[in-house]
Structure formats: structure tokens, C-alpha cells
Design a protein around this motif. Structure first.
Motif, PDB file in Angstrom:
ATOM      1  N   ALA A  91       0.846  -1.199   0.000  1.00 40.31           N
ATOM      2  CA  ALA A  91       0.000   0.000   0.000  1.00 40.31           C
ATOM      3  C   ALA A  91       0.876   1.241   0.000  1.00 40.31           C
ATOM      4  O   ALA A  91       2.096   1.166   0.186  1.00 40.31           O
ATOM      5  N   LEU A  92       0.230   2.348  -0.195  1.00 40.94           N
ATOM      6  CA  LEU A  92       0.854   3.652   0.005  1.00 40.94           C
ATOM      7  C   LEU A  92       0.642   4.009   1.476  1.00 40.94           C
ATOM      8  O   LEU A  92      -0.498   4.010   1.946  1.00 40.94           O
ATOM      9  N   TYR A  93       1.731   4.276   2.177  1.00 41.08           N
ATOM     10  CA  TYR A  93       1.660   4.558   3.613  1.00 41.08           C
ATOM     11  C   TYR A  93       1.802   6.054   3.849  1.00 41.08           C
ATOM     12  O   TYR A  93       2.708   6.698   3.307  1.00 41.08           O
ATOM     13  N   TYR A  94       0.930   6.579   4.688  1.00 41.43           N
ATOM     14  CA  TYR A  94       0.912   7.995   5.021  1.00 41.43           C
ATOM     15  C   TYR A  94       1.095   8.181   6.520  1.00 41.43           C
ATOM     16  O   TYR A  94       0.551   7.412   7.316  1.00 41.43           O
ATOM     17  N   CYS A  95       1.808   9.238   6.896  1.00 39.12           N
ATOM     18  CA  CYS A  95       1.798   9.650   8.298  1.00 39.12           C
ATOM     19  C   CYS A  95       0.956  10.918   8.412  1.00 39.12           C
ATOM     20  O   CYS A  95       0.816  11.678   7.438  1.00 39.12           O
ATOM     21  N   ALA A  96       0.401  11.108   9.571  1.00 43.13           N
ATOM     22  CA  ALA A  96      -0.490  12.233   9.803  1.00 43.13           C
ATOM     23  C   ALA A  96      -0.415  12.629  11.272  1.00 43.13           C
ATOM     24  O   ALA A  96      -0.037  11.827  12.125  1.00 43.13           O
ATOM     25  N   THR A  97      -0.765  13.871  11.549  1.00 42.22           N
ATOM     26  CA  THR A  97      -0.784  14.332  12.936  1.00 42.22           C
ATOM     27  C   THR A  97      -2.062  15.105  13.225  1.00 42.22           C
ATOM     28  O   THR A  97      -2.708  15.646  12.310  1.00 42.22           O
ATOM     29  N   ALA A  98      -2.393  15.138  14.486  1.00 41.25           N
ATOM     30  CA  ALA A  98      -3.536  15.919  14.945  1.00 41.25           C
ATOM     31  C   ALA A  98      -3.351  16.197  16.425  1.00 41.25           C
ATOM     32  O   ALA A  98      -2.759  15.386  17.144  1.00 41.25           O
ATOM     33  N   PRO A  99      -3.860  17.315  16.891  1.00 38.17           N
ATOM     34  CA  PRO A  99      -3.740  17.632  18.318  1.00 38.17           C
ATOM     35  C   PRO A  99      -4.838  16.997  19.149  1.00 38.17           C
ATOM     36  O   PRO A  99      -5.997  16.950  18.751  1.00 38.17           O
TER      37      PRO A  99
END
Length: 125
Positions: A91-99
Motif C-alpha cells: 500500500a501507500l503509507y501515510y503519516c499524519a498528525t492531529a492535536p
């Protein structure tokens, strides 16, 4: 927060890869960093997440025991160590952030407001 993911590649089943996600911009002290993946023709799905404050970790059942998420506070970088890779991990792997995410929202992609470009992981049999 700006995110740069790296570390994808092609491996045979059973192999390992380590993904990195370097963050820049504001401090991550109260953030959650998540990893998601999207295979062709499928929806983006949750893989793992880590709380920057206390290091609390979360995993999808499909990767539990094979993947390990970690972080380096000084480098503002998160990692996803992937062992025992299977063809279905392709797969295509993504990183993400949120508070300040609460538990019920950690696995939901729309809860995250900053995303890196994906890094491709291909696992062959």
C-alpha cells in the motif's frame, strides 16, 4: 505541522522495512502521530498511532505483533518498524498528525489535519 514520510520500498514477504515521518513546524507535545495506508481500490485505513505526550500506542489488529510504532522527541520524527511483511501490507503509507485526539477518533483518518506524502511499500511473494 509539515510531515515528510520516507522509507518505503520493495521487499519479499517476511521481510522488514522501517518508515520514518519527520515533522517540522510547531511542537508536537500534545499531538498524536498516526500511520495510515491505502491499497489500490481500497479506502485509507488506520495502521498505528502514538501519543507524543506519553508514548501511548495503538495498532490495527492486522498489524499487531508485527509492526512497532515509536518516536524520537529530539528529532521530531516518528517511526513505523514493519516486520513479517505480508503481500496484503502492500500500500501507500501515510503519516499524519492531529492535536489532542480522544481514543474514539484516533483510528479515523478525518480526525487528522496534517498529512505527509505517501511512501510506497510493495511486498512480493
Amino acid at each position: 505541522v509539515q510531515l515528510q514520510a520516507s522509507g518505503g520500498g520493495s521487499v519479499q514477504a517476511g521481510g522488514s522495512l522501517r518508515l520514518s515521518c519527520a515533522a517540522s513546524g510547531r511542537p508536537l507535545s500534545d499531538y498524536v502521530m498516526g500511520w495510515f495506508r491505502q491499497a489500490p481500490g481500497k479506502e485509507r485505513e488506520f495502521v498505528s498511532a502514538i501519543r507524543w505526550t506519553n508514548g501511548g500506542t495503538y495498532y490495527a489488529d492486522s498489524v499487531k505483533g508485527r509492526f512497532t510504532i515509536s518516536k524520537d522527541n529530539a528529532k521530531k520524527t516518528g517511526y513505523l518498524q514493519m516486520n513479517g511483511l505480508k503481500t496484503e501490507d502492500t500500500a501507500l503509507y501515510y503519516c499524519a498528525t492531529a492535536p489532542r485526539l480522544i481514543l474514539s477518533t484516533i483510528r479515523v483518518p478525518s480526525s487528522y489535519d496534517s498529512w505527509g506524502h505517501g511512501t510506497l511499500v510493495t511486498v512480493s511473494s
